[in-house]
Design a protein around this motif. Structure first.
Motif, PDB file in Angstrom:
ATOM      1  N   GLY A  53      55.196  51.411  36.660  1.00  0.00           N
ATOM      2  CA  GLY A  53      56.092  50.375  37.144  1.00  0.00           C
ATOM      3  C   GLY A  53      55.358  49.061  37.274  1.00  0.00           C
ATOM      4  O   GLY A  53      54.139  48.989  37.102  1.00  0.00           O
ATOM      5  N   PRO A  54      56.070  47.981  37.573  1.00  0.00           N
ATOM      6  CA  PRO A  54      55.423  46.689  37.766  1.00  0.00           C
ATOM      7  C   PRO A  54      54.308  46.780  38.812  1.00  0.00           C
ATOM      8  O   PRO A  54      54.487  47.394  39.866  1.00  0.00           O
ATOM      9  N   ALA A  55      53.174  46.199  38.521  1.00  0.00           N
ATOM     10  CA  ALA A  55      52.029  46.255  39.434  1.00  0.00           C
ATOM     11  C   ALA A  55      52.211  45.244  40.561  1.00  0.00           C
ATOM     12  O   ALA A  55      52.473  44.064  40.294  1.00  0.00           O
ATOM     13  N   GLU A  56      52.070  45.697  41.796  1.00  0.00           N
ATOM     14  CA  GLU A  56      52.239  44.784  42.918  1.00  0.00           C
ATOM     15  C   GLU A  56      51.179  43.699  42.937  1.00  0.00           C
ATOM     16  O   GLU A  56      51.390  42.603  43.463  1.00  0.00           O
ATOM     17  N   ASP A  57      49.998  43.993  42.352  1.00  0.00           N
ATOM     18  CA  ASP A  57      48.904  43.022  42.360  1.00  0.00           C
ATOM     19  C   ASP A  57      48.854  42.185  41.085  1.00  0.00           C
ATOM     20  O   ASP A  57      47.850  41.509  40.825  1.00  0.00           O
ATOM     21  N   ALA A  58      49.921  42.212  40.296  1.00  0.00           N
ATOM     22  CA  ALA A  58      49.909  41.495  39.022  1.00  0.00           C
ATOM     23  C   ALA A  58      49.671  40.005  39.218  1.00  0.00           C
ATOM     24  O   ALA A  58      50.313  39.353  40.035  1.00  0.00           O
ATOM     25  N   ARG A  59      48.726  39.490  38.499  1.00  0.00           N
ATOM     26  CA  ARG A  59      48.391  38.071  38.459  1.00  0.00           C
ATOM     27  C   ARG A  59      47.975  37.746  37.033  1.00  0.00           C
ATOM     28  O   ARG A  59      47.573  38.638  36.281  1.00  0.00           O
ATOM     29  N   PRO A  60      48.025  36.490  36.608  1.00  0.00           N
ATOM     30  CA  PRO A  60      47.524  36.147  35.276  1.00  0.00           C
ATOM     31  C   PRO A  60      46.071  36.579  35.126  1.00  0.00           C
ATOM     32  O   PRO A  60      45.277  36.445  36.064  1.00  0.00           O
ATOM     33  N   LEU A  61      45.729  37.138  33.989  1.00  0.00           N
ATOM     34  CA  LEU A  61      44.334  37.498  33.744  1.00  0.00           C
ATOM     35  C   LEU A  61      43.457  36.254  33.824  1.00  0.00           C
ATOM     36  O   LEU A  61      43.901  35.148  33.518  1.00  0.00           O
ATOM     37  N   VAL A  62      42.237  36.462  34.237  1.00  0.00           N
ATOM     38  CA  VAL A  62      41.311  35.348  34.468  1.00  0.00           C
ATOM     39  C   VAL A  62      40.943  34.688  33.147  1.00  0.00           C
ATOM     40  O   VAL A  62      40.548  35.361  32.190  1.00  0.00           O
ATOM     41  N   ASP A  63      41.095  33.368  33.103  1.00  0.00           N
ATOM     42  CA  ASP A  63      40.631  32.609  31.935  1.00  0.00           C
ATOM     43  C   ASP A  63      39.129  32.461  32.014  1.00  0.00           C
ATOM     44  O   ASP A  63      38.533  32.476  33.094  1.00  0.00           O
ATOM     45  N   GLY A  64      38.510  32.296  30.877  1.00  0.00           N
ATOM     46  CA  GLY A  64      37.066  32.140  30.932  1.00  0.00           C
ATOM     47  C   GLY A  64      36.495  31.620  29.638  1.00  0.00           C
ATOM     48  O   GLY A  64      37.200  31.409  28.653  1.00  0.00           O
ATOM     49  N   THR A  65      35.207  31.434  29.666  1.00  0.00           N
ATOM     50  CA  THR A  65      34.486  30.971  28.491  1.00  0.00           C
ATOM     51  C   THR A  65      33.441  32.030  28.127  1.00  0.00           C
ATOM     52  O   THR A  65      33.282  33.047  28.796  1.00  0.00           O
ATOM     53  N   VAL A  66      32.727  31.772  27.058  1.00  0.00           N
ATOM     54  CA  VAL A  66      31.667  32.680  26.623  1.00  0.00           C
ATOM     55  C   VAL A  66      30.412  32.377  27.431  1.00  0.00           C
ATOM     56  O   VAL A  66      29.933  31.250  27.446  1.00  0.00           O
ATOM     57  N   SER A  67      29.896  33.381  28.113  1.00  0.00           N
ATOM     58  CA  SER A  67      28.716  33.165  28.948  1.00  0.00           C
ATOM     59  C   SER A  67      27.455  33.111  28.098  1.00  0.00           C
ATOM     60  O   SER A  67      27.421  33.652  26.981  1.00  0.00           O
ATOM     61  N   PRO A  68      26.406  32.455  28.594  1.00  0.00           N
ATOM     62  CA  PRO A  68      25.132  32.434  27.872  1.00  0.00           C
ATOM     63  C   PRO A  68      24.633  33.861  27.629  1.00  0.00           C
ATOM     64  O   PRO A  68      24.735  34.728  28.494  1.00  0.00           O
ATOM     65  N   GLY A  69      24.130  34.093  26.443  1.00  0.00           N
ATOM     66  CA  GLY A  69      23.580  35.405  26.127  1.00  0.00           C
ATOM     67  C   GLY A  69      24.597  36.439  25.724  1.00  0.00           C
ATOM     68  O   GLY A  69      24.255  37.623  25.605  1.00  0.00           O
TER      69      GLY A  69
END
Length: 469
Positions: free
Chosen positions: A100-116
């Protein structure tokens, strides 16, 4: 013959994200953990085994739907070839569609490519013991000549974690950690003592110093005294404090407190954020970038529950004061629980903590020197929760409980069962020493990035005498 294609962690993530999109997932997060470890074990004054191991795990979190109707499914396994990865992704997508719908649903975290990001996993080997092993050999030889027995285990591991998501997140973080746990026994095996320590690379661990402390404690035990149960003035070493404080840290879950299931719940409802827990200037703080206690600087969640949410993977972690100046400042909160509870900030769990008392200096020996009569407890074990609402714990002393008279340790005493709340102890202690890196006998192999002070508790509750040896 079938050719098995082994994927790199980065290839595993990119392939899994593509497979998830092809199966109709609206979002996806993939975690790949590569573990390299090396260990030494000794018993009866002899090095018995050493070895190195490698391991891998893959977790796929797929989401379907949008907004408040988003559902999540999770599937994981120890490792995955290219052929196995398709089944793993399919299982995660199927689980999301069935949920069922997740109660904790939030947009997935945006991000960049980390060093390494493109780098291979880091590794350890028995070479990490290049300086430790010869000194250990000397300690084992010395123990044999002095009619003592040494037993112990040293472990070093490096976890390299890769996190990628359909929103562009590409994170890589390598974390080393190690520990040594050592037990010394008298020649006739009638007395024992324990010392443990945590480390990042074993460059700061001296087996000869550990043996010297074990020898000192076994020397105290040449005289044994029976002591009755009751409330005793008690000095707790940093290790024993960590045995208790780790429970405080693990119970800082915001949702449990908000819903009335925690020592941090208000009797009238809501949480105790803002309440004074101690009249002393006690601080409990976490910081993923704390030198020597570094932990993952972003949220890692393979399942949702309590203060963690799979939707928060990759969320940047910041230094957080849980208790400051004796006052409860924050509880662990995901983005969902922060909204649910009205918390002042999103404060996910962090993989370390520092317990301190402002202005406190000195050592265990200094606290002992100021005690007329009482006990010195070096470690605890078999600790269990009796009452969550007060965080009342019960457990046993082990491998080192000593009598203090006129500021000196004068002998070893019998073991006890104790009943205490570590939250209550933070309000009742009467003296503290300097905070130092510590290693919990009970929890150190699971949670070793801790720093704690020694404490003097004027009335530590030894509820009964234990026959455990």
């Amino acid at each position: 013959m079938t050719t098995v294609i082994q994927l790199t962690p980065q290839d595993t993530i990119e392939r899994a994200l593509d497979l998830a999109a092809a199966e109709g997932a609206d979002g996806c997060v993939v975690l790949v953990a590569e573990t390299s470890s090396a260990n030494l074990r000794w018993a009866n004054n002899t090095l018995t085994t050493n070895g190195a191991m490698r391991g891998s795990s893959v977790t796929v979190i797929a989401t379907v739907g949008a907004g408040e109707g988003t559902a999540a499914g999770v599937a994981g396994r120890s490792s995955a070839t290219e052929a196995e990865l398709r089944d793993l992704v399919s299982a995660a997508v199927a689980a999301a569609r069935a949920a069922g719908p997740a109660e904790d649903a939030r947009p997935l975290v945006d991000g960049t490519v980390s060093p390494g990001w493109d780098e291979e996993p880091d590794e350890t080997s028995v070479n990490v013991y290049e300086k430790f092993a010869p000194a250990l050999g000397e300690a084992l030889s010395r123990a044999g000549k002095e009619n003592r027995w040494l037993y112990g285990f040293a472990d070093h591991e490096v976890i390299t974690l890769y996190v990628g998501s359909s929103t562009g997140l590409r994170l890589r973080q390598s974390l080393p950690r190690g520990f040594v746990t050592a037990t010394g026994k008298s020649g006739d095996l009638s007395q024992s003592a324990w010392v443990g320590a945590a480390t990042r690379d074993f460059s700061d661990i001296d087996p000869l110093a550990i043996d010297a402390e074990l020898t000192r404690r076994l020397g105290w035990a040449t005289r044994t005294i029976a002591v009755d149960a009751g409330r005793h003035p008690t000095v707790l070493t940093p290790a024993a404090v960590a045995d208790l404080a780790t429970y405080v840290y693990w119970r800082l879950e915001g949702r449990d407190a908000y819903e009335g299931r925690s020592v941090f719940s208000k009797p009238s409802g809501g949480t105790r954020i803002g309440d004074v827990l101690s009249p002393h200037p006690v601080g409990l703080r976490s910081d993923p970038r704390l030198a020597g206690l570094e932990s993952f600087p972003f949220a890692v969640a393979r399942s949702s529950g309590g203060s963690s949410s799979v939707f928060d993977n990759g969320l940047t972690l910041s230094a957080t004061d849980w208790i400051r100046g004796g006052k409860l400042e924050n509880l662990m909160q995901s983005r969902f629980t922060a909204d649910l509870t009205g918390a002042p900030a999103v404060t996910p769990p962090i993989g370390n903590y520092v317990l301190s008392v402002d202005g406190a200096t000195g050592s265990v020996d200094d606290l002992v020197a100021g005690l007329d009569r009482g006990l010195l407890v070096t470690c605890l074990w078999y600790i269990r929760v009796v009452e969550p609402q007060t965080l009342l714990l019960t457990g046993l002393t082990r491998d080192g409980v000593y009598l203090v008279e006129n500021g000196e340790v004068t002998g070893a005493v019998n073991n006890f069962r104790f009943n205490e709340s570590p939250v209550d102890l933070l309000a009742r202690f009467t003296a503290a020493g300097a905070t130092v890196p510590s290693f919990s006998r009970e929890w150190g192999d699971e949670f070793s990035r801790t720093a704690t002070p020694p404490l003097l508790v004027p009335d530590f509750n030894m509820s009964s005498v234990s026959q455990a040896n």
